[in-house]
Design a protein around this motif. Sequence first.
Motif, PDB file in Angstrom:
ATOM      1  N   ASP A 149       0.816  -1.213   0.000  1.00  0.00           N
ATOM      2  CA  ASP A 149       0.000   0.000   0.000  1.00  0.00           C
ATOM      3  C   ASP A 149       0.852   1.266   0.000  1.00  0.00           C
ATOM      4  O   ASP A 149       0.340   2.362   0.194  1.00  0.00           O
ATOM      5  CB  ASP A 149      -0.921   0.024   1.227  1.00  0.00           C
ATOM      6  N   CYS A 150       2.167   1.130  -0.191  1.00  0.00           N
ATOM      7  CA  CYS A 150       3.076   2.277  -0.176  1.00  0.00           C
ATOM      8  C   CYS A 150       3.018   2.995  -1.520  1.00  0.00           C
ATOM      9  O   CYS A 150       3.080   2.356  -2.578  1.00  0.00           O
ATOM     10  CB  CYS A 150       4.494   1.798   0.113  1.00  0.00           C
ATOM     11  N   GLN A 151       2.860   4.323  -1.465  1.00  0.00           N
ATOM     12  CA  GLN A 151       2.755   5.127  -2.679  1.00  0.00           C
ATOM     13  C   GLN A 151       3.670   6.339  -2.605  1.00  0.00           C
ATOM     14  O   GLN A 151       3.772   6.969  -1.563  1.00  0.00           O
ATOM     15  CB  GLN A 151       1.318   5.623  -2.871  1.00  0.00           C
ATOM     16  N   HIS A 152       4.309   6.662  -3.743  1.00  0.00           N
ATOM     17  CA  HIS A 152       5.093   7.891  -3.867  1.00  0.00           C
ATOM     18  C   HIS A 152       4.105   9.012  -4.186  1.00  0.00           C
ATOM     19  O   HIS A 152       3.319   8.888  -5.117  1.00  0.00           O
ATOM     20  CB  HIS A 152       6.091   7.817  -5.030  1.00  0.00           C
ATOM     21  N   GLY A 168       4.597  18.319  -6.485  1.00  0.00           N
ATOM     22  CA  GLY A 168       4.512  19.266  -7.596  1.00  0.00           C
ATOM     23  C   GLY A 168       5.738  20.147  -7.697  1.00  0.00           C
ATOM     24  O   GLY A 168       5.983  20.777  -8.715  1.00  0.00           O
ATOM     25  N   ASP A 169       6.544  20.197  -6.630  1.00  0.00           N
ATOM     26  CA  ASP A 169       7.764  21.011  -6.670  1.00  0.00           C
ATOM     27  C   ASP A 169       9.009  20.120  -6.681  1.00  0.00           C
ATOM     28  O   ASP A 169      10.105  20.570  -6.417  1.00  0.00           O
ATOM     29  CB  ASP A 169       7.814  21.993  -5.504  1.00  0.00           C
ATOM     30  N   GLY A 170       8.798  18.832  -6.965  1.00  0.00           N
ATOM     31  CA  GLY A 170       9.908  17.897  -6.994  1.00  0.00           C
ATOM     32  C   GLY A 170      10.099  17.126  -5.705  1.00  0.00           C
ATOM     33  O   GLY A 170      10.862  16.171  -5.658  1.00  0.00           O
ATOM     34  N   THR A 171       9.405  17.521  -4.643  1.00  0.00           N
ATOM     35  CA  THR A 171       9.492  16.819  -3.368  1.00  0.00           C
ATOM     36  C   THR A 171       8.560  15.615  -3.412  1.00  0.00           C
ATOM     37  O   THR A 171       7.392  15.744  -3.762  1.00  0.00           O
ATOM     38  CB  THR A 171       9.070  17.740  -2.205  1.00  0.00           C
ATOM     39  N   THR A 172       9.093  14.451  -3.059  1.00  0.00           N
ATOM     40  CA  THR A 172       8.287  13.237  -3.025  1.00  0.00           C
ATOM     41  C   THR A 172       8.262  12.701  -1.603  1.00  0.00           C
ATOM     42  O   THR A 172       9.291  12.671  -0.923  1.00  0.00           O
ATOM     43  CB  THR A 172       8.864  12.172  -3.974  1.00  0.00           C
ATOM     44  N   VAL A 173       7.086  12.296  -1.169  1.00  0.00           N
ATOM     45  CA  VAL A 173       6.911  11.674   0.141  1.00  0.00           C
ATOM     46  C   VAL A 173       6.275  10.318  -0.090  1.00  0.00           C
ATOM     47  O   VAL A 173       5.337  10.193  -0.879  1.00  0.00           O
ATOM     48  CB  VAL A 173       6.024  12.538   1.061  1.00  0.00           C
ATOM     49  N   ASP A 174       6.790   9.302   0.587  1.00  0.00           N
ATOM     50  CA  ASP A 174       6.203   7.969   0.523  1.00  0.00           C
ATOM     51  C   ASP A 174       5.210   7.813   1.664  1.00  0.00           C
ATOM     52  O   ASP A 174       5.518   8.122   2.822  1.00  0.00           O
ATOM     53  CB  ASP A 174       7.285   6.901   0.632  1.00  0.00           C
ATOM     54  N   TRP A 175       4.005   7.361   1.314  1.00  0.00           N
ATOM     55  CA  TRP A 175       2.931   7.173   2.282  1.00  0.00           C
ATOM     56  C   TRP A 175       2.402   5.746   2.158  1.00  0.00           C
ATOM     57  O   TRP A 175       2.240   5.239   1.054  1.00  0.00           O
ATOM     58  CB  TRP A 175       1.763   8.110   1.991  1.00  0.00           C
ATOM     59  N   ILE A 176       2.070   5.139   3.279  1.00  0.00           N
ATOM     60  CA  ILE A 176       1.294   3.902   3.284  1.00  0.00           C
ATOM     61  C   ILE A 176      -0.157   4.361   3.365  1.00  0.00           C
ATOM     62  O   ILE A 176      -0.550   5.050   4.313  1.00  0.00           O
ATOM     63  CB  ILE A 176       1.649   3.008   4.489  1.00  0.00           C
ATOM     64  N   ASP A 225     -13.582   0.236   6.358  1.00  0.00           N
ATOM     65  CA  ASP A 225     -14.927  -0.077   5.883  1.00  0.00           C
ATOM     66  C   ASP A 225     -15.865   1.125   5.880  1.00  0.00           C
ATOM     67  O   ASP A 225     -16.854   1.143   5.154  1.00  0.00           O
ATOM     68  CB  ASP A 225     -15.553  -1.192   6.731  1.00  0.00           C
ATOM     69  N   GLN A 226     -15.570   2.127   6.710  1.00  0.00           N
ATOM     70  CA  GLN A 226     -16.420   3.317   6.773  1.00  0.00           C
ATOM     71  C   GLN A 226     -15.995   4.375   5.762  1.00  0.00           C
ATOM     72  O   GLN A 226     -16.617   5.425   5.661  1.00  0.00           O
ATOM     73  CB  GLN A 226     -16.404   3.920   8.181  1.00  0.00           C
ATOM     74  N   GLY A 227     -14.913   4.143   5.036  1.00  0.00           N
ATOM     75  CA  GLY A 227     -14.445   5.104   4.036  1.00  0.00           C
ATOM     76  C   GLY A 227     -13.458   6.128   4.565  1.00  0.00           C
ATOM     77  O   GLY A 227     -13.201   7.135   3.916  1.00  0.00           O
ATOM     78  N   THR A 228     -12.888   5.867   5.742  1.00  0.00           N
ATOM     79  CA  THR A 228     -11.871   6.760   6.300  1.00  0.00           C
ATOM     80  C   THR A 228     -10.518   6.395   5.704  1.00  0.00           C
ATOM     81  O   THR A 228     -10.124   5.230   5.713  1.00  0.00           O
ATOM     82  CB  THR A 228     -11.816   6.641   7.836  1.00  0.00           C
ATOM     83  N   TRP A 229      -9.824   7.399   5.178  1.00  0.00           N
ATOM     84  CA  TRP A 229      -8.499   7.199   4.600  1.00  0.00           C
ATOM     85  C   TRP A 229      -7.446   7.444   5.664  1.00  0.00           C
ATOM     86  O   TRP A 229      -7.571   8.362   6.478  1.00  0.00           O
ATOM     87  CB  TRP A 229      -8.271   8.189   3.458  1.00  0.00           C
ATOM     88  N   SER A 230      -6.391   6.625   5.642  1.00  0.00           N
ATOM     89  CA  SER A 230      -5.249   6.781   6.539  1.00  0.00           C
ATOM     90  C   SER A 230      -3.990   6.855   5.685  1.00  0.00           C
ATOM     91  O   SER A 230      -3.773   6.028   4.803  1.00  0.00           O
ATOM     92  CB  SER A 230      -5.168   5.584   7.488  1.00  0.00           C
ATOM     93  N   PHE A 231      -3.174   7.866   5.954  1.00  0.00           N
ATOM     94  CA  PHE A 231      -1.878   8.048   5.304  1.00  0.00           C
ATOM     95  C   PHE A 231      -0.828   8.062   6.408  1.00  0.00           C
ATOM     96  O   PHE A 231      -0.926   8.865   7.330  1.00  0.00           O
ATOM     97  CB  PHE A 231      -1.822   9.394   4.568  1.00  0.00           C
ATOM     98  N   VAL A 232       0.168   7.172   6.331  1.00  0.00           N
ATOM     99  CA  VAL A 232       1.265   7.151   7.296  1.00  0.00           C
ATOM    100  C   VAL A 232       2.561   7.223   6.502  1.00  0.00           C
ATOM    101  O   VAL A 232       2.773   6.435   5.576  1.00  0.00           O
ATOM    102  CB  VAL A 232       1.235   5.881   8.178  1.00  0.00           C
TER     103      VAL A 232
END
Length: 163
Positions: A94-97, A101-109, A114-121
């Motif tokens: 589930d890891c995504q780059h 937009g300014d060249g900075t990339t952050v990797d998030w899991i 089930d309720q539609g809540t998104w979590s980014f770590v």
Amino acid sequence: MLPARNITPRIAAVLATAALTAVALGGCTRTIGVEVAPDAADPLCASVLLAVPDELGEDLPKVPTDAQATAAWGEPGGAVTMRCGVEQLGPSGDCQHVDSGDGTTVDWIVTTDDQGTWSFVTYGREPAVEVIVPPAVTDNHSTSFIADLADAVTQVPATKECQ
């Protein structure tokens, strides 16, 4: 109620002050309750919080929170919340780059429940930063505003990347 002729200048001043106080307090933003993360006292979290934006997207203003190393944007009951100092997650499919937009990339899991809540770590940064986006926000917004947090979370150096 007192007849107008019995109101002294002092009573009038007290009533005016009370009315102004009621109006001022009525316009206050409510504080968002956010659970403090286990490593919130890490000094890097202070740097993260100092760099968070005043707004996410174009219409989610930053609002006060009640815990150390936390931030929130939006309205009570439907706010995006951020906590610095959460436990770092291991490698995941589930890891995504995410490019800011300014060249900075952050990797998030990135996960959803089930309720539609998104979590980014954040992945590969310690302490890790967690962002929770409830359905009340995703009903009217994409989660692309996560890129707005790149300047803040990159205050914690990356030691690993998504594979």
